[in-house]
Write a protein that holds these residues in place. Structure first.
Motif, short mmCIF file in Angstrom:
data_model
loop_
_atom_site.label_atom_id
_atom_site.label_comp_id
_atom_site.label_asym_id
_atom_site.label_seq_id
_atom_site.Cartn_x
_atom_site.Cartn_y
_atom_site.Cartn_z
N GLY A 1 29.47 22.22 14.62
CA GLY A 1 28.44 22.00 15.77
C GLY A 1 27.35 21.15 14.53
O GLY A 1 26.57 20.38 15.32
N TYR B 1 30.13 7.82 25.15
CA TYR B 1 28.85 9.15 24.89
C TYR B 1 28.18 8.26 24.83
O TYR B 1 26.81 8.73 25.06
N TYR C 1 35.18 11.63 14.45
CA TYR C 1 35.88 11.29 15.16
C TYR C 1 35.84 9.78 15.91
O TYR C 1 35.61 9.36 17.13
N ARG D 1 33.23 5.83 20.68
CA ARG D 1 32.59 7.19 20.65
C ARG D 1 31.18 6.31 21.33
O ARG D 1 30.23 6.73 21.99
N GLU E 1 33.69 26.40 11.13
CA GLU E 1 34.31 24.96 11.65
C GLU E 1 33.69 23.79 11.37
O GLU E 1 33.88 23.10 12.43
N SER F 1 28.92 19.92 19.62
CA SER F 1 28.99 19.23 18.98
C SER F 1 27.69 17.77 18.59
O SER F 1 26.67 18.28 19.72
N GLY G 1 32.84 19.67 10.95
CA GLY G 1 33.87 18.98 11.38
C GLY G 1 33.27 17.42 11.03
O GLY G 1 32.85 17.29 9.38
N ARG G 2 32.22 16.35 11.75
CA ARG G 2 31.53 16.00 11.66
C ARG G 2 30.53 16.00 10.25
O ARG G 2 30.27 15.08 9.19
N1 LLP Z 1 35.41 24.03 16.43
C1 LLP Z 1 35.05 23.92 17.83
C2 LLP Z 1 36.59 24.69 18.23
C3 LLP Z 1 35.78 22.79 18.38
O1 LLP Z 1 35.71 22.28 19.55
C4 LLP Z 1 34.93 21.63 17.75
C5 LLP Z 1 35.23 20.40 17.98
C6 LLP Z 1 34.24 22.32 15.88
C7 LLP Z 1 34.61 23.29 15.93
C8 LLP Z 1 33.84 20.93 15.70
O2 LLP Z 1 32.22 20.68 15.80
P1 LLP Z 1 31.73 19.27 14.78
O3 LLP Z 1 31.51 20.56 13.23
O4 LLP Z 1 32.73 18.27 14.20
O5 LLP Z 1 31.06 18.90 15.65
N2 LLP Z 1 34.20 13.22 20.23
C9 LLP Z 1 33.00 14.12 19.94
C10 LLP Z 1 32.88 15.01 19.21
C11 LLP Z 1 33.46 16.25 19.88
C12 LLP Z 1 33.53 17.63 19.27
C13 LLP Z 1 35.08 18.87 19.29
N3 LLP Z 1 34.95 20.13 19.27
C14 LLP Z 1 32.30 12.98 19.28
O6 LLP Z 1 32.89 12.00 19.54
O7 LLP Z 1 31.18 13.40 19.14
#
Ligand code: LLP
Length: 412
Positions: free
Chosen positions: A239, A316, A370, A312, A273, A202, A275-276
């Motif tokens: 990610g 981190y 998050y 956060r 997928e 991520s 998120g952020r």
């Molecule tokens: N797909 C899977 C299988 C994941 O494990 C995750 C995030 C995503 C998609 C979404 O990732 P994104 O697009 O949001 O980067 N708590 C941490 C981030 C943990 C991410 C966990 N998995 C933070 O606050 O930076």
């Protein structure tokens, strides 16, 4: 791009004064901009329009039902990681055929529920889990779809806690083991192994690790084709990094331009997928300055939001911009800290920021992802309220918790 901007030196979310929201709803308060949220989703969608992927928003980033509903209304599916998230997905009326389910530790009960609802597929993270899903599907007399989560052994160049694509991480299955599993796929009579999944981490700000991972998987897909193994889906995970400070992450368009040719070559239906990327800069956390404290070594700005509201920075050492609600040219260096009884309870350290006084409000920026979803009741603090703003309209999308909520399930 986001819709938190100063007009006449006052911070607005879309057309609404943030200060007014803080006074009306109290603090700590999460505020989301509907149009920023949707704009980010549509940016990704249009960047990838040539291959029309199914964008499964990652619920863990921000799981508020109104956020889920807003994205589902625009055609998004959901990426879930627990029975609780499956429950939320249903409450938000997400079509089951648009739900993908990852997690290294799915329980029998969770697997049972997801099969019964008829989700699009599981992202399977181990041979043991594959066998278990097969067993549960057999009990239900169903054939269920699964994708194998590949661990491509790629360095994502991000914080080590959120890097997931190296073989030292607990996620996914290495290429050789995945190959063996796929050769034996007909043994799993109640599974339709229809795809591959990767998610290497991520807050990834460069496209190189994504490209490396996709190249590895695409070679793997060719290797499978030679053996007559034809798949239907490739889930490339989330990610995508965003701007918190001075990062210069790849834009959705640059990311798309780099990987679309690789994805097209696979001939598979693509799932993403994020998120952020969608929700991160669509939210802020507003806190109130309770006290200013000078010690012989430092100046502390003590605010009413802490690590239970936003973990956060503590977890981190993450950087979040902190903006005053009323612009002020005078600056000072200070630590912004919460009321929690831990020295790790900070929102900013040694930060050069606008001078504030007791009673002022501060906006902790880029906290849509998050933020609330990782908040807790630590120190018996009720969790914050959440509001959504769309132009002039303000909707409370989660009430502030009460002290009664804190003890709701406790038994004396
Ligand atoms: N797909 C899977 C299988 C994941 O494990 C995750 C995030 C995503 C998609 C979404 O990732 P994104 O697009 O949001 O980067 N708590 C941490 C981030 C943990 C991410 C966990 N998995 C933070 O606050 O930076």
């Amino acid at each position: 791009m986001h819709e938190f901007k100063y007009r006449n030196n006052q911070l607005y979310c879309e057309n609404v004064l943030v200060g007014r929201l803080a006074k009306t709803f109290g603090t700590p308060l999460y505020i989301y901009s509907y149009h920023t949220l949707i704009d980010h989703y549509l940016k990704l969608k249009s960047a990838f329009s040539k291959i029309n992927p199914l964008i499964c928003y990652s619920v863990k980033a921000n799981s508020n039902l109104s956020i889920l509903k807003a994205l589902i209304a625009k055609g998004a599916g959901l990426d879930i990681v627990s029975g609780g998230e499956l429950f939320r997905a249903q409450k938000a009326a997400c079509p089951a055929g648009k739900i993908v389910y990852a997690s290294v530790g799915k329980t029998d009960k969770e697997i049972f529920a997801a099969i019964s609802k008829g989700i699009l597929f599981f992202n399977v993270e181990s041979l043991a889990e594959l066998k278990n899903i097969n067993r549960i599907a057999r009990g239900l007399n169903k054939i269920t779809r699964v994708a194998i989560r590949i661990n491509p052994d790629v360095e994502a160049k991000t914080h080590k806690y959120i890097s997931t694509g190296k073989l030292t991480n607990k996620f996914g299955i290495d290429l050789d083991s995945a190959y063996k599993i796929l050769l034996l796929r007909t043994k799993f009579r109640n599974l339709n192994i229809c795809g591959l999944h990767i998610h290497i981490g991520s807050q990834i700000t460069q496209s190189a690790p994504f490209v490396e991972a996709i190249k590895k998987v695409s070679n793997f897909i060719q290797r499978l084709k030679v053996k007559g193994i034809v798949l239907e889906y490739l889930n490339i995970g989330g990610g995508l990094g965003i701007i918190y400070d001075h990062e210069a992450p790849q834009t959705a368009q640059l990311y798309a331009d780099e990987i679309i040719p690789l994805l097209k070559k696979t001939g598979l239906k693509i799932i993403m997928e994020p998120g952020r990327f969608i929700v991160g800069n669509a939210g802020i956390l507003v806190v109130k300055v309770l006290y200013i404290k000078h010690t012989p070594k430092k100046k502390f700005i003590i605010v009413d939001g802490g690590m239970n509201d936003l973990i956060r920075p503590a977890l981190y050492c993450a950087y979040h911009n902190i903006w005053p609600l009323v612009k002020n040219a005078k600056v000072e260096k200070a630590d912004v800290v919460g009321p929690i009884c831990e020295s790790g309870d900070f929102l900013a350290k040694e930060r050069l920021m606008a001078k504030v006084k007791e009673g002022d409000y501060l906006a902790v920026m880029s906290t849509g992802a998050y933020g609330f979803s990782m908040s807790s009741n630590y120190n018996s603090r009720p969790r914050a309220a959440e509001v959504m703003v769309a132009k002039d309209k303000v909707l409370v999308i989660r009430k502030r918790e009460s002290c009664e909520d804190l003890i709701r399930n406790e038994i004396i």
